[in-house]
Design a protein around this motif. Sequence first.
Motif, PDB file in Angstrom:
ATOM      1  N   LYS A  57      51.871  46.430  55.118  1.00 25.16           N
ATOM      2  CA  LYS A  57      51.703  45.400  54.028  1.00 25.16           C
ATOM      3  C   LYS A  57      50.992  44.168  54.800  1.00 25.16           C
ATOM      4  N   ILE A  58      50.815  43.345  53.841  1.00 23.01           N
ATOM      5  CA  ILE A  58      50.248  41.985  54.234  1.00 23.01           C
ATOM      6  C   ILE A  58      51.606  41.212  53.890  1.00 23.01           C
ATOM      7  N   ALA A  59      52.219  40.530  54.875  1.00 15.09           N
ATOM      8  CA  ALA A  59      53.409  39.826  54.478  1.00 15.09           C
ATOM      9  C   ALA A  59      53.107  38.398  54.593  1.00 15.09           C
ATOM     10  N   VAL A  60      53.629  37.620  53.560  1.00 17.93           N
ATOM     11  CA  VAL A  60      53.185  36.173  53.371  1.00 17.93           C
ATOM     12  C   VAL A  60      54.396  35.339  53.102  1.00 17.93           C
ATOM     13  N   VAL A  61      54.702  34.168  53.562  1.00 16.97           N
ATOM     14  CA  VAL A  61      55.471  33.293  53.156  1.00 16.97           C
ATOM     15  C   VAL A  61      54.866  31.929  52.562  1.00 16.97           C
ATOM     16  N   ALA A  62      55.011  31.490  51.614  1.00 18.83           N
ATOM     17  CA  ALA A  62      54.494  30.181  51.054  1.00 18.83           C
ATOM     18  C   ALA A  62      55.295  29.225  50.236  1.00 18.83           C
ATOM     19  N   GLU A  63      55.206  28.046  50.707  1.00 21.87           N
ATOM     20  CA  GLU A  63      56.081  27.094  50.071  1.00 21.87           C
ATOM     21  C   GLU A  63      55.300  25.600  49.840  1.00 21.87           C
ATOM     22  N   PHE A  64      55.901  24.925  48.910  1.00 16.27           N
ATOM     23  CA  PHE A  64      55.446  23.664  48.856  1.00 16.27           C
ATOM     24  C   PHE A  64      56.779  23.074  48.375  1.00 16.27           C
ATOM     25  N   GLN A  65      56.973  21.615  49.255  1.00 17.31           N
ATOM     26  CA  GLN A  65      58.139  21.051  48.934  1.00 17.31           C
ATOM     27  C   GLN A  65      57.579  19.419  48.568  1.00 17.31           C
ATOM     28  N   GLN A  66      58.168  18.906  47.282  1.00 20.43           N
ATOM     29  CA  GLN A  66      57.735  17.420  47.060  1.00 20.43           C
ATOM     30  C   GLN A  66      58.732  16.544  47.390  1.00 20.43           C
ATOM     31  N   TYR A  67      57.934  15.344  47.887  1.00 24.12           N
ATOM     32  CA  TYR A  67      59.037  14.139  48.570  1.00 24.12           C
ATOM     33  C   TYR A  67      59.165  13.489  47.145  1.00 24.12           C
ATOM     34  N   SER A  68      60.355  12.981  47.303  1.00 26.01           N
ATOM     35  CA  SER A  68      60.962  12.408  46.015  1.00 26.01           C
ATOM     36  C   SER A  68      60.147  10.929  45.513  1.00 26.01           C
ATOM     37  N   GLY A  69      59.343  10.400  46.509  1.00 30.63           N
ATOM     38  CA  GLY A  69      58.530   9.063  46.342  1.00 30.63           C
ATOM     39  C   GLY A  69      56.979   9.630  45.965  1.00 30.63           C
ATOM     40  N   GLY A  70      56.735  10.929  45.880  1.00 28.69           N
ATOM     41  CA  GLY A  70      55.464  11.539  45.533  1.00 28.69           C
ATOM     42  C   GLY A  70      54.833  12.223  46.724  1.00 28.69           C
TER      43      GLY A  70
END
Length: 144
Positions: A57-70
């Motif tokens: 399998k292709i194993a993928v971890v992906a994430e985006f975290q917002q900053y509180s100030g933009g």
Amino acid sequence: MKFKNGFIALLVTLVCIPSYAGEFRVSCFSSLSDCASKVTDLVTDKFTQRFPASRFKIAVVAEFQQYSGGGGVGYAVAGVSPVLKDNTTLFPIRRFASTVRIKDRTMSPYDVTKETEELLRRAVEQLMAACDSSPSCDVHTPYK
């Protein structure tokens, strides 16, 4: 040549028919739904020939975290993992990563999803580029 225009039309038709690689599976650890559909156009025939879906399998971890100030920060990591007996995967030893940092921009949920998708695609693009540049598609290091 009488057939010139017809031949050109046929050639353009053949060139424009989309083609996709063979079968592949993705284990995705992300807030995205249906990760495999996000990378279908990126996976190459060379990759699927070297890593059959029945065993890898292709194993993928992906994430985006917002900053509180933009803005925010995100990453994605992709690699190849063998399929275990219980149909799970291990975190790949050899990994291909993509990161982004965005400053001073308000991020809607749509923006966060799009950034995460783009990170995922870039990590898989790197995986496929490494496969294509290696004679034997050397993108997997097995666990010992």
